[in-house]
Design a protein around this motif. Structure first.
Motif, PDB file in Angstrom:
ATOM      1  N   ARG A 144     -40.337 -31.519  45.735  1.00  0.00           N
ATOM      2  CA  ARG A 144     -41.730 -31.470  45.295  1.00  0.00           C
ATOM      3  C   ARG A 144     -42.249 -32.885  45.053  1.00  0.00           C
ATOM      4  NH1 ARG A 144     -44.413 -27.271  41.175  1.00  0.00           N
ATOM      5  NH2 ARG A 144     -46.463 -28.228  41.072  1.00  0.00           N
ATOM      6  N   LEU A 145     -43.399 -33.190  45.607  1.00  0.00           N
ATOM      7  CA  LEU A 145     -44.033 -34.501  45.440  1.00  0.00           C
ATOM      8  C   LEU A 145     -45.171 -34.346  44.442  1.00  0.00           C
ATOM      9  CD1 LEU A 145     -44.084 -35.570  49.192  1.00  0.00           C
ATOM     10  CD2 LEU A 145     -42.374 -36.108  47.439  1.00  0.00           C
ATOM     11  N   GLU A 146     -44.917 -34.698  43.216  1.00  0.00           N
ATOM     12  CA  GLU A 146     -45.848 -34.458  42.110  1.00  0.00           C
ATOM     13  C   GLU A 146     -47.208 -35.136  42.275  1.00  0.00           C
ATOM     14  OE1 GLU A 146     -45.414 -32.298  39.761  1.00  0.00           O
ATOM     15  OE2 GLU A 146     -43.320 -31.838  40.197  1.00  0.00           O
ATOM     16  N   ASN A 147     -47.254 -36.364  42.735  1.00  0.00           N
ATOM     17  CA  ASN A 147     -48.508 -37.113  42.748  1.00  0.00           C
ATOM     18  C   ASN A 147     -49.042 -37.388  44.141  1.00  0.00           C
ATOM     19  OD1 ASN A 147     -48.663 -37.352  39.893  1.00  0.00           O
ATOM     20  ND2 ASN A 147     -46.998 -38.849  40.028  1.00  0.00           N
ATOM     21  N   TYR A 148     -48.538 -36.692  45.145  1.00  0.00           N
ATOM     22  CA  TYR A 148     -49.026 -36.923  46.501  1.00  0.00           C
ATOM     23  C   TYR A 148     -50.387 -36.240  46.641  1.00  0.00           C
ATOM     24  CZ  TYR A 148     -48.847 -37.923  51.446  1.00  0.00           C
ATOM     25  OH  TYR A 148     -49.103 -38.433  52.685  1.00  0.00           O
ATOM     26  N   PRO A 149     -51.404 -36.952  47.114  1.00  0.00           N
ATOM     27  CA  PRO A 149     -52.754 -36.356  47.178  1.00  0.00           C
ATOM     28  C   PRO A 149     -52.863 -35.269  48.242  1.00  0.00           C
ATOM     29  CG  PRO A 149     -52.737 -38.524  48.206  1.00  0.00           C
ATOM     30  CD  PRO A 149     -51.376 -38.329  47.604  1.00  0.00           C
ATOM     31  N   ILE A 150     -53.548 -34.211  47.888  1.00  0.00           N
ATOM     32  CA  ILE A 150     -53.854 -33.137  48.831  1.00  0.00           C
ATOM     33  C   ILE A 150     -55.269 -33.385  49.329  1.00  0.00           C
ATOM     34  CG2 ILE A 150     -54.138 -30.659  49.151  1.00  0.00           C
ATOM     35  CD1 ILE A 150     -52.055 -30.292  46.896  1.00  0.00           C
ATOM     36  N   ALA A 151     -55.409 -33.587  50.629  1.00  0.00           N
ATOM     37  CA  ALA A 151     -56.651 -34.062  51.238  1.00  0.00           C
ATOM     38  C   ALA A 151     -57.863 -33.179  50.931  1.00  0.00           C
ATOM     39  CB  ALA A 151     -56.478 -34.207  52.741  1.00  0.00           C
ATOM     40  N   TRP A 152     -57.694 -31.881  50.853  1.00  0.00           N
ATOM     41  CA  TRP A 152     -58.863 -31.014  50.685  1.00  0.00           C
ATOM     42  C   TRP A 152     -59.169 -30.699  49.224  1.00  0.00           C
ATOM     43  CZ3 TRP A 152     -54.484 -29.342  53.350  1.00  0.00           C
ATOM     44  CH2 TRP A 152     -53.654 -28.486  52.639  1.00  0.00           C
ATOM     45  N   LYS A 153     -58.386 -31.217  48.297  1.00  0.00           N
ATOM     46  CA  LYS A 153     -58.628 -30.960  46.875  1.00  0.00           C
ATOM     47  C   LYS A 153     -59.377 -32.124  46.249  1.00  0.00           C
ATOM     48  CE  LYS A 153     -55.047 -27.811  45.620  1.00  0.00           C
ATOM     49  NZ  LYS A 153     -54.112 -27.490  44.572  1.00  0.00           N
ATOM     50  N   GLU A 154     -60.322 -31.801  45.370  1.00  0.00           N
ATOM     51  CA  GLU A 154     -61.071 -32.839  44.667  1.00  0.00           C
ATOM     52  C   GLU A 154     -60.869 -32.756  43.160  1.00  0.00           C
ATOM     53  OE1 GLU A 154     -65.157 -33.106  45.827  1.00  0.00           O
ATOM     54  OE2 GLU A 154     -64.672 -32.748  47.909  1.00  0.00           O
ATOM     55  N   GLY A 155     -60.376 -31.630  42.674  1.00  0.00           N
ATOM     56  CA  GLY A 155     -60.232 -31.443  41.233  1.00  0.00           C
ATOM     57  C   GLY A 155     -58.778 -31.540  40.808  1.00  0.00           C
ATOM     58  N   PRO A 156     -58.494 -31.041  39.596  1.00  0.00           N
ATOM     59  CA  PRO A 156     -57.124 -31.047  39.074  1.00  0.00           C
ATOM     60  C   PRO A 156     -56.227 -30.194  39.959  1.00  0.00           C
ATOM     61  CG  PRO A 156     -58.671 -30.147  37.445  1.00  0.00           C
ATOM     62  CD  PRO A 156     -59.451 -30.475  38.676  1.00  0.00           C
ATOM     63  N   GLU A 157     -54.946 -30.530  39.941  1.00  0.00           N
ATOM     64  CA  GLU A 157     -53.970 -29.812  40.778  1.00  0.00           C
ATOM     65  C   GLU A 157     -53.906 -28.346  40.376  1.00  0.00           C
ATOM     66  OE1 GLU A 157     -49.214 -29.793  41.725  1.00  0.00           O
ATOM     67  OE2 GLU A 157     -50.143 -31.640  41.034  1.00  0.00           O
ATOM     68  N   ASP A 158     -53.863 -27.497  41.371  1.00  0.00           N
ATOM     69  CA  ASP A 158     -53.720 -26.059  41.175  1.00  0.00           C
ATOM     70  C   ASP A 158     -52.225 -25.770  41.006  1.00  0.00           C
ATOM     71  OD1 ASP A 158     -53.714 -23.317  41.231  1.00  0.00           O
ATOM     72  OD2 ASP A 158     -54.451 -23.148  43.293  1.00  0.00           O
ATOM     73  N   ASP A 159     -51.816 -25.216  39.870  1.00  0.00           N
ATOM     74  CA  ASP A 159     -50.412 -24.966  39.616  1.00  0.00           C
ATOM     75  C   ASP A 159     -49.971 -23.572  40.053  1.00  0.00           C
ATOM     76  OD1 ASP A 159     -49.821 -27.444  38.589  1.00  0.00           O
ATOM     77  OD2 ASP A 159     -50.420 -26.894  36.553  1.00  0.00           O
ATOM     78  N   ALA A 160     -50.813 -22.843  40.776  1.00  0.00           N
ATOM     79  CA  ALA A 160     -50.438 -21.511  41.234  1.00  0.00           C
ATOM     80  C   ALA A 160     -49.262 -21.623  42.198  1.00  0.00           C
ATOM     81  CB  ALA A 160     -51.629 -20.837  41.939  1.00  0.00           C
ATOM     82  N   PRO A 161     -48.308 -20.678  42.104  1.00  0.00           N
ATOM     83  CA  PRO A 161     -47.149 -20.712  43.003  1.00  0.00           C
ATOM     84  C   PRO A 161     -47.595 -20.522  44.460  1.00  0.00           C
ATOM     85  CG  PRO A 161     -47.031 -18.825  41.496  1.00  0.00           C
ATOM     86  CD  PRO A 161     -48.281 -19.572  41.187  1.00  0.00           C
ATOM     87  N   HIS A 162     -46.896 -21.178  45.361  1.00  0.00           N
ATOM     88  CA  HIS A 162     -47.208 -21.050  46.780  1.00  0.00           C
ATOM     89  C   HIS A 162     -45.954 -21.373  47.580  1.00  0.00           C
ATOM     90  CE1 HIS A 162     -47.960 -25.208  45.632  1.00  0.00           C
ATOM     91  NE2 HIS A 162     -47.607 -25.543  46.850  1.00  0.00           N
ATOM     92  N   GLY A 163     -45.973 -21.006  48.861  1.00  0.00           N
ATOM     93  CA  GLY A 163     -44.837 -21.259  49.738  1.00  0.00           C
ATOM     94  C   GLY A 163     -44.813 -22.679  50.207  1.00  0.00           C
TER      95      GLY A 163
END
Length: 164
Positions: A144-163
Motif C-alpha cells: 500500500r502506498l499511503e501518500n501516492y496521489p490518485i489523479a482523479w481525486k481532489e479531496g481527502p483520501e477515501d478509506d473505503a475498502p477496494h480491490g
C-alpha cells in the motif's frame, strides 16, 4: 505514454490493449502460422501487453458453433474463464456445462475442446503459462502506498475498502 494504435498503449511499466465490447470480438481473425488453422473470434494479447511470462487471449464462440479441433499443450497450463454465455467444455473424457463465472485450469497433457450449444455467443478469457513455473507472494506481494496521489481525486483520501 506512447500510443501505438487506437487499441494499444505503452507507458512506463505498463501496457494496455483495448479489445472493445465483447460483441465485437468476432472481428478478430488469426491465420497460420499464428494458429494451425484460420481462427475467428480469438485474439492473442502477449505481443500487445509485453507479457513474456504468459499468453492471454480473448475469445468469442458464436451460438451453435464449436472449436474445430481438440488440442493440448506441450509445456503450458491453461486457465479458462467464462465471461458471458454458456456452453460445454470437454477435458479429457469429461464433459461439463459451463456458464458465466466458471473457471477451468488444465495441465498441458489434457485434451480439450469447447462447444457453444446455446443460442447466445460464449465469451471467455484464456491465460496460458508454463506449467513448471510458480507464483510467489500472491496477496503478500502487494504494498500500500499511503501518500501516492490518485489523479482523479481532489479531496481527502477515501478509506473505503477496494480491490487491488
Amino acid at each position: 505514454m506512447s500510443q501505438v494504435s487506437e487499441d494499444v498503449m505503452h507507458g512506463q511499466g505498463y501496457d494496455c490493449f483495448n479489445a472493445g465490447p465483447m460483441e465485437s470480438w468476432t472481428r478478430f481473425r488469426l491465420s497460420p502460422p499464428d494458429t494451425p488453422i484460420p481462427a475467428r473470434g480469438k485474439y492473442f494479447l502477449r505481443k500487445y501487453l509485453n507479457s513474456d511470462g504468459l499468453e492471454m487471449s480473448v475469445n468469442a464462440l458464436p451460438a451453435g458453433r464449436e472449436m474445430p479441433f481438440v488440442h493440448r499443450h506441450k509445456e503450458n497450463d491453461e486457465i479458462y474463464f467464462v465471461i458471458q454465455g454458456q456452453g460445454q467444455f470437454q477435458a479429457g473424457e469429461d464433459v461439463f456445462d459451463v456458464s458465466e463465472g466458471f473457471f477451468i485450469r488444465l495441465s498441458p497433457e489434457v485434451p480439450r475442446v469447447w462447444r457453444n450449444h446455446s443460442e447466445e455467443p460464449l465469451y471467455y478469457l484464456v491465460i496460458q503459462y508454463r506449467a513448471d513455473s510458480s507464483v510467489t507472494g500472491t496477496i503478500q506481494d502487494g504494498e500500500r502506498l499511503e501518500n501516492y496521489p490518485i489523479a482523479w481525486k481532489e479531496g481527502p483520501e477515501d478509506d473505503a475498502p477496494h480491490g487491488s
